[in-house]
Design a protein around this motif. Structure first.
Motif, PDB file in Angstrom:
ATOM      1  N   TYR A 151      42.848  32.928  41.090  1.00  0.00           N
ATOM      2  CA  TYR A 151      41.424  33.099  40.791  1.00  0.00           C
ATOM      3  C   TYR A 151      40.598  33.068  42.077  1.00  0.00           C
ATOM      4  O   TYR A 151      39.674  33.883  42.267  1.00  0.00           O
ATOM      5  CB  TYR A 151      40.942  31.994  39.848  1.00  0.00           C
ATOM      6  CG  TYR A 151      41.551  32.013  38.463  1.00  0.00           C
ATOM      7  CD1 TYR A 151      42.178  33.152  37.967  1.00  0.00           C
ATOM      8  CD2 TYR A 151      41.501  30.885  37.652  1.00  0.00           C
ATOM      9  CE1 TYR A 151      42.738  33.166  36.704  1.00  0.00           C
ATOM     10  CE2 TYR A 151      42.063  30.890  36.381  1.00  0.00           C
ATOM     11  CZ  TYR A 151      42.684  32.036  35.908  1.00  0.00           C
ATOM     12  OH  TYR A 151      43.232  32.045  34.656  1.00  0.00           O
ATOM     13  N   LEU A 152      40.922  32.107  42.951  1.00  0.00           N
ATOM     14  CA  LEU A 152      40.161  31.977  44.188  1.00  0.00           C
ATOM     15  C   LEU A 152      40.356  33.188  45.092  1.00  0.00           C
ATOM     16  O   LEU A 152      39.425  33.607  45.793  1.00  0.00           O
ATOM     17  CB  LEU A 152      40.567  30.684  44.912  1.00  0.00           C
ATOM     18  CG  LEU A 152      40.127  29.386  44.216  1.00  0.00           C
ATOM     19  CD1 LEU A 152      40.851  28.193  44.815  1.00  0.00           C
ATOM     20  CD2 LEU A 152      38.615  29.195  44.322  1.00  0.00           C
ATOM     21  N   ASN A 153      41.563  33.746  45.083  1.00  0.00           N
ATOM     22  CA  ASN A 153      41.809  34.938  45.900  1.00  0.00           C
ATOM     23  C   ASN A 153      40.946  36.111  45.441  1.00  0.00           C
ATOM     24  O   ASN A 153      40.547  36.966  46.247  1.00  0.00           O
ATOM     25  CB  ASN A 153      43.286  35.322  45.833  1.00  0.00           C
ATOM     26  CG  ASN A 153      44.174  34.359  46.606  1.00  0.00           C
ATOM     27  OD1 ASN A 153      43.697  33.655  47.490  1.00  0.00           O
ATOM     28  ND2 ASN A 153      45.446  34.309  46.251  1.00  0.00           N
ATOM     29  N   ASN A 154      40.661  36.175  44.128  1.00  0.00           N
ATOM     30  CA  ASN A 154      39.858  37.277  43.591  1.00  0.00           C
ATOM     31  C   ASN A 154      38.416  37.252  44.089  1.00  0.00           C
ATOM     32  O   ASN A 154      37.735  38.283  44.071  1.00  0.00           O
ATOM     33  CB  ASN A 154      39.873  37.245  42.061  1.00  0.00           C
ATOM     34  CG  ASN A 154      41.216  37.635  41.486  1.00  0.00           C
ATOM     35  OD1 ASN A 154      42.015  38.306  42.138  1.00  0.00           O
ATOM     36  ND2 ASN A 154      41.493  37.210  40.255  1.00  0.00           N
ATOM     37  N   ILE A 155      37.946  36.080  44.488  1.00  0.00           N
ATOM     38  CA  ILE A 155      36.556  35.977  44.952  1.00  0.00           C
ATOM     39  C   ILE A 155      36.475  35.640  46.439  1.00  0.00           C
ATOM     40  O   ILE A 155      35.393  35.415  46.970  1.00  0.00           O
ATOM     41  CB  ILE A 155      35.777  34.907  44.143  1.00  0.00           C
ATOM     42  CG1 ILE A 155      36.417  33.515  44.317  1.00  0.00           C
ATOM     43  CG2 ILE A 155      35.719  35.276  42.676  1.00  0.00           C
ATOM     44  CD1 ILE A 155      35.623  32.394  43.658  1.00  0.00           C
TER      45      ILE A 155
END
Length: 431
Positions: A151-155
């Motif tokens: 999830y963090l990689n997506n943002i």
């Protein structure tokens, strides 16, 4: 509220046994006993970060514990025996205190095993392992760490989510944090002190009535806000509430089982106070992933390399890898205390969610009575009703008025029944 002069015989007995636990645990300082000194760091960097830190069993043996471990285990055994003799086998408060004695004996056995495989095994018994599931059939902590990382990689590339520059020195952070906490704990009363300190591994650390800020650390305002909530409102607040207990003084001190609950409560407070942020969350998920790597056989160099891949500088890589292997060997099982953050967050969140679902809102503020443990919450409710435990004096605003928290949890209970995969498919044309 009861005072020592107004207690009845039973309450005085509980207070005396509780005080013995508090006194007995005083020299047992886990983090002090497992930390590596600066010579290990200097040696590692002198090798060009290519050799394992020079830590073995003999290194720990040359740094003895601050207490006689055999005598300390016997002391806790004697307290546990006296709890049963004086309160009986089935006394609710006695059951809590006996479990604490057993935990502290296990802590001492873990510290005796520094630099051996048993250290990591006992650490897993006390704090859990990354491969532990929350419930049968549920994902593990390691799964949670990977999912959150995705999830963090997506943002990660969004420019509007970049951290503000760290421009606050330690003295400036001390002044700002003290100013934020004074209205909560009593300005001018000296209830809580914020000051600089050398020799701590983290950027900040909370004590009974103080918060230490590492003197060479730098911060931004968001960091200070997180410290206010995490270290101040939760860690110091629960300690002071425990110290205010007239009978169950043991609530001022926490064995490892309470560490999981307290760290989880602190992370939850960061979230509901809007004090958390992606970089902070990534730090927690990376710690969980690093511990899982070590459980799967990775050594210090592997974990150091993992943090380097995550974009940390070499000093941060060393500090993070150090957290994983302190107390153990550079190629041994990890010290799993840092699992407490995400593990505790999920457990405390679920507890609050279920309390709302079952209409037991009065249980929720009791998380702040002291260094509480989730498994004791029903007993604590009973002890509050009996006048054995005082309700928390210092309580964050979000837990003083449960209206908003209850509304959030009601929606959350419903949303848990929805299929996110199905929603994602349905929303594909509009997002």
């Amino acid at each position: 509220m009861n005072t020592p002069d107004t207690l009845d015989d039973y309450q005085r007995t509980v207070r005396a046994l509780s005080d013995r636990i508090v006194e007995a645990q005083a020299p047992v300082r886990i983090l002090d006993a497992v930390k590596w000194d600066d010579s290990i760091r200097e040696g590692f960097f002198a090798s060009g970060c290519r050799e394992l830190p020079k830590v073995d069993r003999s290194w720990y043996e040359a740094r003895p514990l601050a207490f006689d471990s055999a005598a300390k285990k016997e002391e806790f055994q004697n307290i546990e025996r006296d709890i049963t003799r004086q309160l009986g086998q089935f006394s609710p408060v006695g059951q809590i205190m006996r479990r604490m004695c057993r935990e502290y004996r296990m802590v001492i056995r873990m510290l005796e095993a520094r630099g051996t495989a048993d250290f990591g095994l006992i650490s897993q018994e006390l704090y859990g392992a990354a491969s532990d599931a929350f419930h049968a059939g549920d994902p593990t902590l390691a799964d949670l760490g990977l999912m959150l990382s995705d999830y963090l990689n997506n943002i990660d590339d969004r420019s509007d989510l970049k951290d503000e520059p760290k421009t606050l020195t330690a003295p400036q952070a001390v002044e700002m944090l003290q100013r934020r906490l004074d209205p909560v704990f009593g300005e001018g009363e000296g209830v809580i002190r914020v000051f600089e300190s050398d020799g701590i591994l983290a950027d900040a650390a909370a004590g009974a009535d103080y918060i230490k800020i590492r003197s060479d650390a730098i911060f931004n305002e968001r960091d200070v806000r997180a410290l206010e909530v995490h270290e101040g409102l939760v860690h110091v607040g629960t300690t002071l509430n425990g110290q205010n207990q007239p009978i169950c003084t043991f609530l001022a001190k926490g064995p490892p089982s309470s560490t999981v609950t307290q760290e989880g409560l602190a992370i939850l407070m960061e979230v509901i106070a809007f004090a958390s942020y992606p970089t902070r969350l990534r730090k927690l998920t990376n710690r969980t992933r690093a511990i899982h790597m070590a459980e799967e056989g990775a050594d210090f160099l592997d974990v150091f390399g993992f943090f380097r891949e995550q974009g940390y500088d070499e000093e941060e890589c060393y500090s993070n890898a150090n957290r994983v292997f302190r107390g153990s060997l550079p190629n041994g099982l990890p010290f799993t205390k840092d699992l407490s953050y995400l593990k505790g967050f999920i457990m405390v969140y679920n507890y609050i969610q279920l309390a709302v679902r079952q209409g037991k809102l009065e249980h929720i503020p009791l998380l702040f009575c002291g260094k509480t443990t989730l498994e004791d919450m029903r007993t604590l409710r009973q002890l509050v009703d009996e006048g054995m435990v005082a309700p928390p004096r210092y309580l964050p605003q979000q837990f003083q008025d449960l209206n908003a928290l209850s509304a959030w949890m009601c929606f959350s209970n419903f949303l848990n029944h929805l299929s996110l995969d199905r929603i994602e498919a349905d929303y594909a044309n509009i997002l």
